[in-house]
Design a protein around this motif. Structure first.
Motif, PDB file in Angstrom:
ATOM      1  N   ILE A  13      41.500 -16.260 -93.236  1.00 53.67           N
ATOM      2  CA  ILE A  13      42.934 -16.539 -93.257  1.00 53.67           C
ATOM      3  C   ILE A  13      43.735 -15.237 -93.164  1.00 53.67           C
ATOM      4  O   ILE A  13      44.704 -15.133 -92.406  1.00 53.67           O
ATOM      5  CB  ILE A  13      43.322 -17.321 -94.525  1.00 53.67           C
ATOM      6  CG1 ILE A  13      42.719 -18.731 -94.491  1.00 53.67           C
ATOM      7  CG2 ILE A  13      44.840 -17.414 -94.657  1.00 53.67           C
ATOM      8  CD1 ILE A  13      42.914 -19.514 -95.775  1.00 53.67           C
ATOM      9  N   VAL A  14      43.345 -14.234 -93.944  1.00 54.97           N
ATOM     10  CA  VAL A  14      44.061 -12.956 -93.922  1.00 54.97           C
ATOM     11  C   VAL A  14      43.988 -12.319 -92.541  1.00 54.97           C
ATOM     12  O   VAL A  14      44.997 -11.832 -92.001  1.00 54.97           O
ATOM     13  CB  VAL A  14      43.504 -11.998 -94.993  1.00 54.97           C
ATOM     14  CG1 VAL A  14      44.114 -10.605 -94.839  1.00 54.97           C
ATOM     15  CG2 VAL A  14      43.775 -12.538 -96.391  1.00 54.97           C
ATOM     16  N   SER A  15      42.798 -12.314 -91.950  1.00 53.87           N
ATOM     17  CA  SER A  15      42.635 -11.723 -90.625  1.00 53.87           C
ATOM     18  C   SER A  15      43.501 -12.437 -89.592  1.00 53.87           C
ATOM     19  O   SER A  15      44.133 -11.790 -88.731  1.00 53.87           O
ATOM     20  CB  SER A  15      41.158 -11.800 -90.212  1.00 53.87           C
ATOM     21  OG  SER A  15      40.973 -11.256 -88.921  1.00 53.87           O
ATOM     22  N   PHE A  16      43.571 -13.755 -89.684  1.00 50.03           N
ATOM     23  CA  PHE A  16      44.392 -14.542 -88.758  1.00 50.03           C
ATOM     24  C   PHE A  16      45.863 -14.126 -88.854  1.00 50.03           C
ATOM     25  O   PHE A  16      46.515 -13.829 -87.843  1.00 50.03           O
ATOM     26  CB  PHE A  16      44.235 -16.027 -89.073  1.00 50.03           C
ATOM     27  CG  PHE A  16      45.233 -16.914 -88.373  1.00 50.03           C
ATOM     28  CD1 PHE A  16      45.029 -17.305 -87.065  1.00 50.03           C
ATOM     29  CD2 PHE A  16      46.376 -17.343 -89.030  1.00 50.03           C
ATOM     30  CE1 PHE A  16      45.956 -18.114 -86.406  1.00 50.03           C
ATOM     31  CE2 PHE A  16      47.305 -18.152 -88.388  1.00 50.03           C
ATOM     32  CZ  PHE A  16      47.093 -18.542 -87.072  1.00 50.03           C
ATOM     33  N   TYR A  17      46.395 -14.105 -90.077  1.00 49.86           N
ATOM     34  CA  TYR A  17      47.817 -13.785 -90.237  1.00 49.86           C
ATOM     35  C   TYR A  17      48.107 -12.315 -89.948  1.00 49.86           C
ATOM     36  O   TYR A  17      49.190 -11.976 -89.464  1.00 49.86           O
ATOM     37  CB  TYR A  17      48.289 -14.161 -91.635  1.00 49.86           C
ATOM     38  CG  TYR A  17      48.532 -15.647 -91.796  1.00 49.86           C
ATOM     39  CD1 TYR A  17      49.524 -16.293 -91.064  1.00 49.86           C
ATOM     40  CD2 TYR A  17      47.773 -16.402 -92.678  1.00 49.86           C
ATOM     41  CE1 TYR A  17      49.761 -17.651 -91.208  1.00 49.86           C
ATOM     42  CE2 TYR A  17      47.994 -17.772 -92.825  1.00 49.86           C
ATOM     43  CZ  TYR A  17      48.994 -18.386 -92.088  1.00 49.86           C
ATOM     44  OH  TYR A  17      49.210 -19.733 -92.225  1.00 49.86           O
ATOM     45  N   ARG A  18      47.152 -11.425 -90.233  1.00 55.19           N
ATOM     46  CA  ARG A  18      47.366 -10.013 -89.921  1.00 55.19           C
ATOM     47  C   ARG A  18      47.540  -9.810 -88.416  1.00 55.19           C
ATOM     48  O   ARG A  18      48.436  -9.096 -87.962  1.00 55.19           O
ATOM     49  CB  ARG A  18      46.171  -9.203 -90.421  1.00 55.19           C
ATOM     50  CG  ARG A  18      46.232  -7.698 -90.115  1.00 55.19           C
ATOM     51  CD  ARG A  18      47.183  -6.991 -91.047  1.00 55.19           C
ATOM     52  NE  ARG A  18      48.581  -7.025 -90.626  1.00 55.19           N
ATOM     53  CZ  ARG A  18      49.596  -6.815 -91.452  1.00 55.19           C
ATOM     54  NH1 ARG A  18      49.384  -6.560 -92.730  1.00 55.19           N
ATOM     55  NH2 ARG A  18      50.834  -6.869 -91.000  1.00 55.19           N
ATOM     56  N   THR A  19      46.679 -10.478 -87.647  1.00 52.97           N
ATOM     57  CA  THR A  19      46.764 -10.373 -86.191  1.00 52.97           C
ATOM     58  C   THR A  19      48.073 -10.953 -85.676  1.00 52.97           C
ATOM     59  O   THR A  19      48.757 -10.361 -84.827  1.00 52.97           O
ATOM     60  CB  THR A  19      45.576 -11.100 -85.541  1.00 52.97           C
ATOM     61  OG1 THR A  19      44.350 -10.533 -86.021  1.00 52.97           O
ATOM     62  CG2 THR A  19      45.619 -10.966 -84.026  1.00 52.97           C
ATOM     63  N   LEU A  20      48.452 -12.124 -86.210  1.00 54.01           N
ATOM     64  CA  LEU A  20      49.691 -12.766 -85.784  1.00 54.01           C
ATOM     65  C   LEU A  20      50.910 -11.909 -86.115  1.00 54.01           C
ATOM     66  O   LEU A  20      51.790 -11.703 -85.261  1.00 54.01           O
ATOM     67  CB  LEU A  20      49.811 -14.134 -86.446  1.00 54.01           C
ATOM     68  CG  LEU A  20      51.148 -14.874 -86.248  1.00 54.01           C
ATOM     69  CD1 LEU A  20      51.416 -15.126 -84.768  1.00 54.01           C
ATOM     70  CD2 LEU A  20      51.161 -16.176 -87.033  1.00 54.01           C
ATOM     71  N   LEU A  21      50.971 -11.404 -87.329  1.00 59.56           N
ATOM     72  CA  LEU A  21      52.143 -10.614 -87.731  1.00 59.56           C
ATOM     73  C   LEU A  21      52.263  -9.327 -86.919  1.00 59.56           C
ATOM     74  O   LEU A  21      53.366  -8.917 -86.547  1.00 59.56           O
ATOM     75  CB  LEU A  21      52.070 -10.288 -89.221  1.00 59.56           C
ATOM     76  CG  LEU A  21      52.285 -11.461 -90.180  1.00 59.56           C
ATOM     77  CD1 LEU A  21      52.144 -10.991 -91.621  1.00 59.56           C
ATOM     78  CD2 LEU A  21      53.645 -12.097 -89.958  1.00 59.56           C
TER      79      LEU A  21
END
Length: 319
Positions: A262-270
């Motif tokens: 989840i963290v990796s997903f949102y880090r990439t998106l942000l």
């Protein structure tokens, strides 16, 4: 869009905190044992918080400690002793609900950041002016505030705003719900002198997630309140434009692998939103989120079922 926004992740254990940092979280939040709105299984003793803070300092990250319950007069000195310990260790900030506690912390430990918990339900401008006047640095917005309302807050109040990346579509307010108390309510003093009110997350016990259970209505139709990853996801570009300072991932009770994903997903998106703004193809990210959501829902549903089973099987309390 904003050039800098903080990504906050759960630290349900030292291992989870490390995984979140490595996946791109700027900070983690941890619950002090007996003082946050989770069962002791997902809270941490002080020495584990200290080890997570050392790791964070080594990696250039930050730690926020949740002590976001309401305290009795007998517990206030215990609270201040704990805060002094965290301050000496170099913890960056605290998440609090009690306004009196916020005032004392800023008075005695002005270098500590104070974040108003979502449980305080700070919604209108006068609420936010009050908290800013007593020195708070950031307010965790209740889940039902829209990007337009947050933009209005940022226009008139010089305070940081944090929002949840997945939130409950719920009719109640955090910090004011008493449903758990109808199932289980009992107090218990620990060795330090802290009173744990089982059935009352507002006082350091645990929320039994009554609202998350599958209920059958009188017409025979199933019903339950949703915890929706997609509702907040669709608003992320608008949140950033509104001036949100921090995005929070919930889930101290999830597996370490899921939090890492989840963290990796949102880090990439942000990172892409920061660079490209609304030119980002959100539909492609939505497809990834749908797969993550399946895993999250499976873990959440299992945990909710387990909690409710534990509550229903407990020995009834005396009248």
């Amino acid at each position: 869009m904003k050039n800098k926004i903080s990504l906050l992740a759960p630290g349900g254990s030292p291992e989870m905190a490390q995984a979140a940092f490595l996946a791109g979280a700027d900070a983690v939040y941890v619950g002090a044992l007996g003082w946050s709105r989770r069962t002791a299984r997902y809270e941490l003793p002080d020495q584990e918080i200290r080890s997570i803070n050392r790791l964070a300092q080594d990696m250039g990250k930050r730690v926020r400690v949740a002590l976001n319950t309401n305290f009795s007069p007998l517990e206030m000195e215990l609270f201040l002793e704990k805060v002094e310990r965290f301050a000496q260790w170099g913890v960056h900030g605290l998440i609090l609900t009690d306004p009196g506690a916020m005032f004392l912390v800023k008075e005695r430990f002005p270098h500590l950041e104070v974040h108003v918990s979502a449980g305080a339900n700070a919604i209108n401008l006068e609420d936010l002016h009050f908290y800013r006047e007593i020195g708070v640095d950031m307010v965790v917005a209740p889940c039902n505030l829209t990007p337009e309302e947050i933009a209005e807050i940022k226009r008139y109040v010089n305070v940081g705003i944090e929002v949840f990346l997945h939130s409950n579509t719920c009719f109640t307010y955090l910090g004011k719900c008493t449903m758990s108390s109808y199932f289980r309510y009992q107090w218990h003093w620990d060795q330090e002198g802290k009173n744990h009110f089982w059935g009352s997350p507002n006082r350091g016990g645990y929320c039994h997630r009554i609202c998350k259970a599958q209920w059958t209505m009188e017409d025979g139709k199933p019903a339950h309140l949703r915890n929706d990853m997609f509702l907040a996801f669709s608003k992320i570009p608008d949140y950033l434009e509104a001036g949100v300072d921090c995005l929070k991932i919930q889930g101290r009770e999830y597996s370490i692998d899921l939090i890492r994903e989840i963290v990796s997903f949102y880090r990439t998106l942000l990172d892409e939103l920061t660079q490209r703004g609304k030119a980002v193809d959100m539909a492609a990210y939505l497809t990834q989120l749908q797969e993550i959501s399946k895993k999250r829902d499976a873990q959440r549903n299992h945990r909710t079922h387990t909690v409710l089973q534990e509550v229903m099987q407990e020995t009834p309390l005396p009248a």
